[in-house]
Design an enzyme around this catalytic site. Structure first.
Site, PDB file in Angstrom:
ATOM      1  CG  ASN A  17      -2.074  -1.012   1.042  1.00 21.88           C
ATOM      2  OD1 ASN A  17      -2.524  -1.284  -0.062  1.00 21.88           O
ATOM      3  ND2 ASN A  17      -2.522  -1.585   2.152  1.00 21.88           N
ATOM      4  CG  HIS A  74      -5.628  -1.100  13.465  1.00 25.62           C
ATOM      5  ND1 HIS A  74      -6.855  -1.292  14.055  1.00 25.62           N
ATOM      6  CD2 HIS A  74      -5.734  -1.628  12.227  1.00 25.62           C
ATOM      7  CE1 HIS A  74      -7.659  -1.892  13.210  1.00 25.62           C
ATOM      8  NE2 HIS A  74      -6.999  -2.119  12.089  1.00 25.62           N
TER       9      HIS A  74
END
Length: 336
Positions: A110, A188
């Site tokens: 990404n 996260h």
């Protein structure tokens, strides 16, 4: 309020738009995607759905009071002039990405998308940017590094863990999860930190030492991938994520109103989002989930809580993990 969802034709992006149409119907939404046809189709379908939301029993909005849902291409971002950007674009997930290392594996896939989108955002005035794409903490900091907007503009979504930990704590205590408040700090990902020292159930403090900390943490880490194994990675955690992202958007809107509702919602406590740190909790040059207040500019304030040693140590472990990846990709402050 105008929200531009980058990657708006995706599973998460379109579900966020649909959830906003039902729960925050005055918000204007632009579904920004290179697949303009799919974005148009989702936008038109959601616009039709808003007809039923507006005309259901008890609905109070109709006509000009209801926001629009439209499609846009990335090169239209500057002219959209959104109040909030939601970044949800991502490289396709492998079909076997159902293990706990999947989030970390997305970093290299990404990074180029982040670089391209940052170039498209550069002509905009500084605008709050909520990152939903994994690995969230690394990409929040990478956007901050590339754009150099004020750090308060950068947010990373991490509220799904709050719902999952409420499920685990509620199960241990025998109470409904909706009555549980337990903030989740750190990464996260694998190094998430349940802040059991501040947990509440039914408004009353919970004795964190009486809870099985490791079992709760393992549940939070495992459950999204257990779901993915049964449902497929393309579905992702679309329902909890869209509800959580909508909660963030509504909190930003409420925080911008001097007489608005409590931006933290019914439980009345700060929730945690990832944001770049500059000395808070002893960390700098990285992004971690920490308790925040929000307003129309993004992060209005970061709360610095006194944490017991076990939670402080886990937060430091999360920082080390994020720092190592930022050093590897050469983010700002990690150039050697």
């Amino acid at each position: 309020m105008h929200v531009a969802i980058i990657g708006g034709a995706s599973t998460i992006g379109s579900t966020v738009a649909y959830t906003l149409a039902g729960l925050a119907p005055t918000v204007d939404v632009s579904l920004v995607d290179i697949n303009e046809g799919a974005a148009w189709a989702h936008g038109k379908d959601i616009s039709h759905a808003s007809y039923h939301f507006s005309n259901a029993p008890g609905a109070s909005l109709a006509g000009d009071d209801v926001g629009t849902v439209r499609a846009a291409t990335p090169d239209e971002l500057a002219e959209l002039a959104p109040d909030l950007l939601v970044f949800n674009a991502a490289a396709p997930q492998p079909e076997d990405a159902t293990g706990r290392g999947a989030r970390e594996a997305e970093l290299d896939r990404n990074l180029s998308i982040v670089a391209d989108v940052a170039e498209e955002l550069r002509p905009l005035d500084p605008t709050p940017l909520l990152v939903v794409t994994n690995p969230i903490d690394r990409l929040v900091y990478q956007f901050y590094s590339l754009l150099e907007w004020p750090r308060r503009c950068f947010l990373g979504y991490s509220l799904s863990e709050s719902a999952r930990v409420a499920d685990a704590v509620g199960s241990e205590l025998g109470v409904h999860p909706n009555e549980v408040y337990c903030p989740m700090m750190g990464e996260h990902g694998e190094n998430v930190v349940p802040i059991l020292s501040r947990a509440r159930a039914g408004g009353e403090p919970v004795a964190g030492d009486d809870l099985d900390r490791e079992a709760i943490r393992e549940y939070v880490l495992d459950i999204p991938f257990d779901i993915a194994k049964e449902r497929g990675v393309n579905e992702t955690s679309r329902w909890v994520t869209s509800a959580g992202v909508t909660r963030v958007i509504r909190s930003i809107a409420a925080g911008s109103e001097p007489d608005g509702e409590d931006p933290h919602g019914r439980l009345g406590e700060p929730f945690c989002l990832s944001t770049p740190l500059d000395g808070e909790y002893g960390f700098a040059d990285l992004a971690l989930s920490v308790p925040v207040d929000l307003d129309e500019g993004g992060v209005a304030a970061i709360h610095e809580w006194d944490l017991p040693d076990v939670e402080a140590d886990e937060l430091a472990t999360a920082a080390d993990a994020v720092r190592a990846d930022l050093a590897r990709i050469g983010a700002k402050g990690y150039d050697g």
